[in-house]
Structure formats: structure tokens, C-alpha cells
Motif scaffolding. Sequence first.
Motif, PDB file in Angstrom:
ATOM      1  N   PRO A  78      68.075 -30.329  54.835  1.00 34.71           N
ATOM      2  CA  PRO A  78      69.099 -30.966  55.640  1.00 34.71           C
ATOM      3  C   PRO A  78      70.404 -30.288  55.064  1.00 34.71           C
ATOM      4  N   LEU A  79      70.128 -29.889  54.034  1.00 38.35           N
ATOM      5  CA  LEU A  79      71.220 -28.073  53.673  1.00 38.35           C
ATOM      6  C   LEU A  79      71.347 -27.270  54.698  1.00 38.35           C
ATOM      7  N   PRO A  80      72.594 -26.931  54.581  1.00 39.67           N
ATOM      8  CA  PRO A  80      72.928 -25.172  55.319  1.00 39.67           C
ATOM      9  C   PRO A  80      71.603 -24.371  54.651  1.00 39.67           C
ATOM     10  N   VAL A  81      71.255 -23.424  55.709  1.00 41.13           N
ATOM     11  CA  VAL A  81      70.064 -22.241  55.885  1.00 41.13           C
ATOM     12  C   VAL A  81      70.803 -20.771  56.248  1.00 41.13           C
ATOM     13  N   SER A  82      71.000 -20.301  55.400  1.00 38.96           N
ATOM     14  CA  SER A  82      71.318 -18.346  55.974  1.00 38.96           C
ATOM     15  C   SER A  82      69.678 -18.059  55.514  1.00 38.96           C
ATOM     16  N   ALA A  83      69.965 -17.325  56.448  1.00 34.39           N
ATOM     17  CA  ALA A  83      68.415 -15.998  57.136  1.00 34.39           C
ATOM     18  C   ALA A  83      68.723 -14.474  56.587  1.00 34.39           C
ATOM     19  N   ASP A  84      67.264 -14.618  55.462  1.00 34.35           N
ATOM     20  CA  ASP A  84      67.656 -13.390  55.625  1.00 34.35           C
ATOM     21  C   ASP A  84      66.681 -12.632  56.944  1.00 34.35           C
ATOM     22  N   LEU A  85      67.456 -11.560  57.599  1.00 34.27           N
ATOM     23  CA  LEU A  85      66.913 -11.070  59.017  1.00 34.27           C
ATOM     24  C   LEU A  85      66.832  -9.631  58.858  1.00 34.27           C
ATOM     25  N   GLU A  86      66.512  -9.267  57.744  1.00 35.81           N
ATOM     26  CA  GLU A  86      66.168  -7.948  57.512  1.00 35.81           C
ATOM     27  C   GLU A  86      67.246  -7.010  58.328  1.00 35.81           C
ATOM     28  N   SER A  87      66.533  -5.668  59.013  1.00 39.71           N
ATOM     29  CA  SER A  87      67.051  -4.663  59.737  1.00 39.71           C
ATOM     30  C   SER A  87      67.894  -5.099  61.156  1.00 39.71           C
ATOM     31  N   GLY A  88      67.482  -6.506  61.421  1.00 42.44           N
ATOM     32  CA  GLY A  88      68.226  -6.846  62.722  1.00 42.44           C
ATOM     33  C   GLY A  88      66.831  -6.870  63.081  1.00 42.44           C
ATOM     34  N   TYR A  89      65.284  -6.666  63.087  1.00 45.12           N
ATOM     35  CA  TYR A  89      64.331  -6.400  63.896  1.00 45.12           C
ATOM     36  C   TYR A  89      64.964  -6.039  65.565  1.00 45.12           C
ATOM     37  N   GLY A  90      65.017  -5.148  65.321  1.00 48.85           N
ATOM     38  CA  GLY A  90      65.614  -4.207  67.081  1.00 48.85           C
ATOM     39  C   GLY A  90      65.905  -2.730  66.623  1.00 48.85           C
ATOM     40  N   THR A  91      65.576  -1.354  67.902  1.00 48.04           N
ATOM     41  CA  THR A  91      66.321  -0.527  67.285  1.00 48.04           C
ATOM     42  C   THR A  91      67.078  -0.360  67.918  1.00 48.04           C
ATOM     43  N   THR A  92      67.937  -1.791  68.934  1.00 47.48           N
ATOM     44  CA  THR A  92      69.591  -0.841  69.676  1.00 47.48           C
ATOM     45  C   THR A  92      70.567  -2.024  69.025  1.00 47.48           C
ATOM     46  N   PRO A  93      71.608  -1.885  69.024  1.00 47.28           N
ATOM     47  CA  PRO A  93      72.627  -2.829  68.898  1.00 47.28           C
ATOM     48  C   PRO A  93      71.988  -4.328  69.478  1.00 47.28           C
ATOM     49  N   GLU A  94      71.626  -4.173  71.019  1.00 43.15           N
ATOM     50  CA  GLU A  94      71.963  -5.348  71.768  1.00 43.15           C
ATOM     51  C   GLU A  94      70.008  -6.235  71.361  1.00 43.15           C
ATOM     52  N   GLU A  95      69.098  -5.281  70.912  1.00 41.01           N
ATOM     53  CA  GLU A  95      68.575  -6.342  70.649  1.00 41.01           C
ATOM     54  C   GLU A  95      68.509  -6.720  68.953  1.00 41.01           C
ATOM     55  N   VAL A  96      69.661  -6.127  68.058  1.00 36.89           N
ATOM     56  CA  VAL A  96      70.091  -6.530  67.017  1.00 36.89           C
ATOM     57  C   VAL A  96      70.835  -7.917  67.171  1.00 36.89           C
ATOM     58  N   ALA A  97      71.569  -7.925  68.159  1.00 35.34           N
ATOM     59  CA  ALA A  97      72.138  -9.262  68.447  1.00 35.34           C
ATOM     60  C   ALA A  97      71.667 -10.373  69.604  1.00 35.34           C
ATOM     61  N   GLU A  98      70.015  -9.778  70.392  1.00 32.72           N
ATOM     62  CA  GLU A  98      69.152 -11.197  70.447  1.00 32.72           C
ATOM     63  C   GLU A  98      68.455 -10.974  68.940  1.00 32.72           C
ATOM     64  N   THR A  99      67.955 -10.807  68.100  1.00 37.40           N
ATOM     65  CA  THR A  99      67.810 -11.095  67.360  1.00 37.40           C
ATOM     66  C   THR A  99      68.334 -12.521  66.638  1.00 37.40           C
ATOM     67  N   PHE A 100      69.484 -11.883  66.380  1.00 38.43           N
ATOM     68  CA  PHE A 100      71.169 -13.341  65.502  1.00 38.43           C
ATOM     69  C   PHE A 100      70.737 -14.208  66.889  1.00 38.43           C
ATOM     70  N   ARG A 101      71.446 -14.078  67.888  1.00 42.37           N
ATOM     71  CA  ARG A 101      70.913 -14.847  68.939  1.00 42.37           C
ATOM     72  C   ARG A 101      69.372 -16.530  68.891  1.00 42.37           C
ATOM     73  N   ARG A 102      69.042 -15.702  68.723  1.00 44.22           N
ATOM     74  CA  ARG A 102      67.674 -16.540  68.603  1.00 44.22           C
ATOM     75  C   ARG A 102      67.540 -16.980  67.301  1.00 44.22           C
TER      76      ARG A 102
END
Length: 257
Positions: A78-102
Motif C-alpha cells: 500500500p506504500l508509495p513506490v518510486s521506480a528506478d527507470l535507469e536512463s529512460g529506456y529510449g534513444t530519443t526524448p520522446e521514447e523516454v517520455a513514453e517510458t515514463f507514461r507507461r
Amino acid sequence: MDNTSRGEVFRRLHDRGVFVVANAWDEHSARILTDLGFPALATSSSALAQTLGRKDGVNALDRSEVLANVEAIVASTPLPVSADLESGYGTTPEEVAETFRRAIATGLAGGSIEDASGIADTRIRDFGESVERVAAAAQAAKESPTPFTLTARAENYLYGITDLDDTIARLQAFEAAGADVLYAPGLPADAIRTVCSALSKPVNVLAAGPITALSVDELGELGVRRISVGGGLARLGADWVTAATDIARHGTFAGLR
């Protein structure tokens, strides 16, 4: 708590004082850390890599593996969770944004992005590129339907680049790009106050190496708002629960040494 409540709780934890976010690597560890009384949890890319029999490092995991792990951990506490998303799993800023949206869609209260490249010849991304990627993650966080706390990481010290001025400049730029929390893992103890003083947003430090000689209260006196343990607990094997209990009950990190 629902996702909105967890996001709000996690954000408020950074408002004053100092707290420990304990890093889990699966549902079992998340439940134990929850029962020990930590106020929030985080995932750990290094701990997950270890459980999968891989060496830690950017590009050791892919986005689908990480998000599946995140979803399982979020569902187990039930606790808040923060994720280690490393370098964003994408080569472009848009791919990074998509990682965070997911990632946000899994119910996370927060997540982090780092400037490590995963490329041997250029271990740390170009300054401008790093800022663009943080900005993309920040925009995704801003558009989140629930509160989402973005942490931006400057990885210099983890890769043997002991350039404090560049590290601070990167963190300041990440702050200006929209990050809510700043983090430079591997900082030497004598640099922590300097880094905290140079930033207006909360600072996270990693309890590892010489930092484990300091208590939660002592780190708070240096200006730290949040402390994480990364893959430290996962590396302890059967002793990890004892070390986690000491952190939760006594605010000390000796078990991680």
C-alpha cells in the motif's frame, strides 16, 4: 491508498525532515520492507539485475522487464513506490517520455532518470542531451493524472568521474528542467552539504560506502531529504532483513558496510 493518495503522500514526505526509501526487488522483499515500517519503497535496477543473474549497468535490463517488476511491486504494497527507470529506456526524448507514461500507468508515485549512457566510450551522456531527456520525463510527469515525483540523477561519481562542479551543474540544470528531487549516487560524504546547498529542491543520497558511517539524522543535518539503499539490501543475501530492520528501527546503515 489509491494512486492519487500514494502520490500525494510520497510528495509530502519530501517537504521537511529526512526519510529512508527502502529499495525492493520483488513482491516478497516489498512486503517485508512494508511490514518493517518504511514510509515508501523504491525499485532497484541493480537488485533486479542480480536476481536475474546479470551484472548491474545501463542496458542490462529492458523496459518490459523493468515495468513488469515495477507493476508487481506496486501491487504488493500500500506504500508509495518510486521506480528506478535507469536512463529512460529510449534513444530519443520522446521514447523516454513514453517510458515514463507507461511507468506512471502502473500506479507509481515517482521515478528516476539518470544521465549514464550504457556506452563504454561515453559513460555519461552529453550535458545538453541529458537535460533534454530529463525535460521529457518531467513533461510526462506533469501530464500524469496522479501526483508523480521525478528524480533526476547525475551519475558521474558512480563511473569514477569525480568532478563535483560538473555534477552540481548537471543537477542544477535538471532542477531547472523540471525534476522534483536531485540525486548524485556515490558522492563522498564531504561533498553532500555542498550539493544540498547548491540546490533548492530535495536531495537524495545513496547509503553505500563511507556514507553508511552516518546515521539518518546526521545525513539530515547535512541537508539531505531522502536516503535510498539501492541494491545494498539485495546483495546481503540472508542477512538483508537484519540490515533493513536496523535502518527502520535505529536509523543506522552499518549492516550495509
